[in-house]
Each structure stands twice: as structure tokens, then as C-alpha cells.
Design an enzyme around this catalytic site. Structure first.
Site, PDB file in Angstrom:
ATOM      1  CE1 TYR A 143       7.761  -0.823   6.721  1.00  0.00           C
ATOM      2  CE2 TYR A 143       6.781   0.124   8.677  1.00  0.00           C
ATOM      3  CZ  TYR A 143       6.711  -0.181   7.335  1.00  0.00           C
ATOM      4  OH  TYR A 143       5.590   0.158   6.613  1.00  0.00           O
ATOM      5  CE  LYS A 198      -1.762 -12.056   2.471  1.00  0.00           C
ATOM      6  NZ  LYS A 198      -2.964 -12.365   1.661  1.00  0.00           N
ATOM      7  CG  ASP A 231      -5.474 -10.064   1.720  1.00  0.00           C
ATOM      8  OD1 ASP A 231      -5.734 -10.611   2.812  1.00  0.00           O
ATOM      9  OD2 ASP A 231      -5.313 -10.705   0.662  1.00  0.00           O
ATOM     10  CG  ASP A 255       3.092   2.363   7.837  1.00  0.00           C
ATOM     11  OD1 ASP A 255       2.376   3.368   7.977  1.00  0.00           O
ATOM     12  OD2 ASP A 255       4.249   2.417   7.388  1.00  0.00           O
ATOM     13  CG  ASP A 259      -1.397   5.867   7.075  1.00  0.00           C
ATOM     14  OD1 ASP A 259      -1.392   6.165   8.286  1.00  0.00           O
ATOM     15  OD2 ASP A 259      -0.451   6.104   6.315  1.00  0.00           O
TER      16      ASP A 259
END
Length: 372
Positions: A143, A198, A231, A255, A259
Site C-alpha cells: 500500500y 507467501k 492463503d 487487510d 475482514d
């Protein structure tokens, strides 16, 4: 450490002022009944600040935020401001607070209260008693990394096309400081950290894993550390969430993961958050506390908003900024008591019904439970 607790309250937009009014009731209760020495100041942020000053956050309010022990924020934004220039949109005020206060560790608890276990999209037996804390790095990663932008695609044969660029970038120092925050928090909980990245396809993930392992081996070897690809971590969150205690992850994956974890609890109106930075001269961390929900302009001013997420955000302030763990426990227990009695704001009214209450009535019931 100072014997006063200084707070800056920024109600913001939409339902922000309504839910923050209930937090003020709770603060007043602790001032009166527990003699807690709160010094409170109020300010504007987001659309309310733009309406008054033409900017989503004034320099004066920013300076005030830097000077206090903690900032409590309600919510920012709304359709009224959709056509504003990007630089003065309400959300820019919140982002400026996070950036200039250098709030690098975002804490997102996902706690399922027993009375609301049936509100989750998962089975009761999967989420009952759930208590997870996600620690998300907040000031770096994809970001914020450069280069970034949209430009002409230079690839031969793609003339006239464009390419969007974002850069995932982390330094050893950025990873180590948020890892330390996660280990410190785990030491006060169940002593387990699962770091998610990852590393199988991203060099930044390899660095994240190596640096987190270094901090563990050299500084927090008593904490149990595991690593998981993000993941798979997301899949495990919806398969068997109770296996986790503290989840440590980067800005992008945090993020997404936070959520997803939020929906395990059944309602955004129940979810608090904290964003913490480095310790100040008095030993307390730079800190901003806010509910996860947005400004909900469609119900603003109607007394329908659920104030619990904002109240629980204040409980986090008690715990992390003021070392008032017992008071935080008491406030969380009061919320649990009220919910167990079937008291419900509109977002919590399920098939079994309950006692419908307004925003202010929910605040009053929680304050009453504190006194019980």
C-alpha cells in the site's frame, strides 16, 4: 509514567458522534466510580472537519493527537463527500493520523460472545468462545511501496495500453518491530503466534519469515511460533479458527485476513481495533482506537447504531494505553452481561428476537451493568 490519562476524542461522521456519546458515558463512569484521571479533549476529523475547516484534519488537531496518550475515533466518510478531490476526502484525515503518528501495528481482535454465536456464518460449535487477535503491519508493504502508479505500457505490441504498478516492500526493521509487538501481546494471552505470508512465491515473504524467526529465536523463544502461507491461513480461519491465538501478518494480507475474521463474530458492530506505535516519553505507545464499522450514513441520527464496537475500542485503550487490564475486563464483562440478557440493537436482532434498544439505551444498559 504520567498519572493522568489524556484522551483526544474525534467522533467523525455519520454514526460516529452517536456511538462516541455512549463511550463518553462509560468514560464518565470510570472517572466517577474508579477515580480514573482522564483528561479529555474533543476535535474534528473527516467530513466534519472538512465542513468546518476545508480539510479532513487540521494541523492543530494533528498536533493535539501527537500530544495525547490515546486517540478515540468514531468513523469517517459518507456519500456527501464522494465528489471531493482525493486529497481532501474524509478518509485522508484518518490516513494522516496513522502515518504521522507512525502507527505500525494494527490490532484486530475477533472475539465471539456466547450470546451471539448463532450470528456467525459458521456453526456455533466452530466459533463459540473464539478469541483471536490479528496483528497487521500498517505503515508499509504494497500500500505504500514505490514505484507505484498507472502509466503507459512499454511492452512491444501493447501500444496504447496501460500498466498499473504497486510495489511490495519491507525492511528488516519494519518486520522486526511489528513481530515484537505480536510476541509481546501473545505473552499476555495464550503464548502462540502464527506468522502468515507467501514465502513460497514472494521475496518479501521470505524476508518476513526469516526476520520473524530471528526475533523469535533471539528475543521471544518462550513463545510458540508457527508459519503459514496466507492463503492457507485464510482457509484455516474458516475451517478451524480456534487453533489460532495471535496472527501476525503484513499490510495486504492483514487487510484480507482481518475482514474474514470479522465475519466469524457475526456483526461489524461488535468489532473494535487499535493501531499502536512506538512508546512515547511517558512509556505509553502512540495509539489510535476505532471501531471497525464505517460511518453508516443510511442510519445516522436514527438511534439504530450499535455502540458496542466503539465501547470495546475504549476497553482496548484501557488495556493497551493505560495498563488498566482489570477495568478492561470489567467493561468487556458488562457487554457480555447485557448481550446475555437479550438486549439488542437493530443489527443484532436475529430470528430469536430480543429486547430491541436504541443506541443510547444500549449505552445505558452497559453502564448499568458496570455498576451491578
Amino acid at each position: 509514567m504520567s498519572d493522568r490519562y489524556s484522551l483526544l476524542i474525534l467522533p467523525g461522521d455519520g454514526i460516529g458522534p452517536e456511538v462516541m456519546a455512549e463511550v463518553v458515558k462509560v468514560i464518565d463512569w470510570f472517572k466517577t466510580n474508579r477515580a480514573m484521571p482522564f483528561d479529555i479533549q474533543h476535535g474534528l476529523v473527516g467530513g466534519s472537519s472538512y465542513d468546518a475547516h476545508g480539510t479532513p484534519l487540521t494541523d492543530e488537531t494533528m498536533a493535539l493527537a501527537q500530544s495525547v496518550d490515546a486517540v478515540l475515533l468514531g468513523a469517517v466518510g459518507g456519500p456527501k463527500y464522494d465528489d471531493l478531490d482525493f486529497a481532501v476526502k474524509p478518509e485522508r484525515g484518518l490516513l494522516r493520523l496513522r502515518k504521522e503518528m507512525d502507527l505500525f501495528a494494527n490490532l484486530r481482535p475477533a472475539q465471539c460472545f456466547d450470546a451471539l454465536a448463532d450470528f456467525s456464518s459458521l456453526k456455533r460449535e466452530v466459533v463459540a468462545g473464539l478469541d483471536i487477535l490479528i496483528v497487521r503491519e500498517l505503515t508499509s508493504g504494497v500500500y505504500f511501496g514505490t514505484p507505484r502508479g498507472i502509466e503507459a505500457d512499454p511492452t512491444p505490441g501493447n501500444e496504447g495500453g496501460r500498466v498499473g504498478i504497486n510495489t511490495q516492500r519491507y525492511t528488516s526493521g519494519e518486520i522486526r518491530r511489528v513481530a515484537r509487538a505480536a510476541f509481546e501481546l501473545a505473552a499476555k494471552r495464550r503464548g502462540k503466534v502464527c506468522s502468515m505470508e507467501k514465502a513460497n512465491v514472494m521475496e518479501s515473504g521470505i524476508l518476513w519469515r526469516e526476520e520473524t524467526q530471528w526475533v523469535h529465536d533471539n528475543e521471544y523463544s518462550q513463545i510458540e511460533l508457527s508459519h503459514m502461507y496466507a492463503d492457507n491461513g485464510l482457509m484455516q480461519l474458516v475451517r478451524k479458527p480456534a487453533q489460532f491465538d495471535v496472527i501476525l501478518t503484513d499490510n495486504l494480507f492483514g487487510d484480507l485476513l482481518s475482514d474474514a475474521a470479522a465475519m466469524l463474530t457475526g456483526s461489524l458492530g461488535m468489532l473494535p481495533s487499535a493501531s499502536l506505535g512506538a512508546p512515547m516519553a511517558n512509556g505509553r505507545p502512540k495509539a489510535l482506537y476505532e471501531p471497525v464499522h464505517g460511518s453508516a450514513p443510511d442510519i445516522a441520527g436514527q438511534g439504530k447504531a450499535n455502540p458496542i464496537a466503539c465501547i470495546l475500542s475504549f476497553a482496548m485503550a484501557l488495556r493497551y494505553s493505560f495498563a488498566e487490564g482489570k477495568a478492561a475486563d470489567q467493561l468487556e464483562a458488562a457487554v457480555q452481561t447485557v448481550l446475555a440478557e437479550g438486549v439488542r440493537t437493530a443489527d443484532l436482532m436475529g430470528p430469536e428476537g430480543g429486547q430491541p434498544v436504541s443506541t443510547s439505551e444500549m449505552g445505558d444498559r452497559i453502564v448499568a451493568a458496570l455498576s451491578a
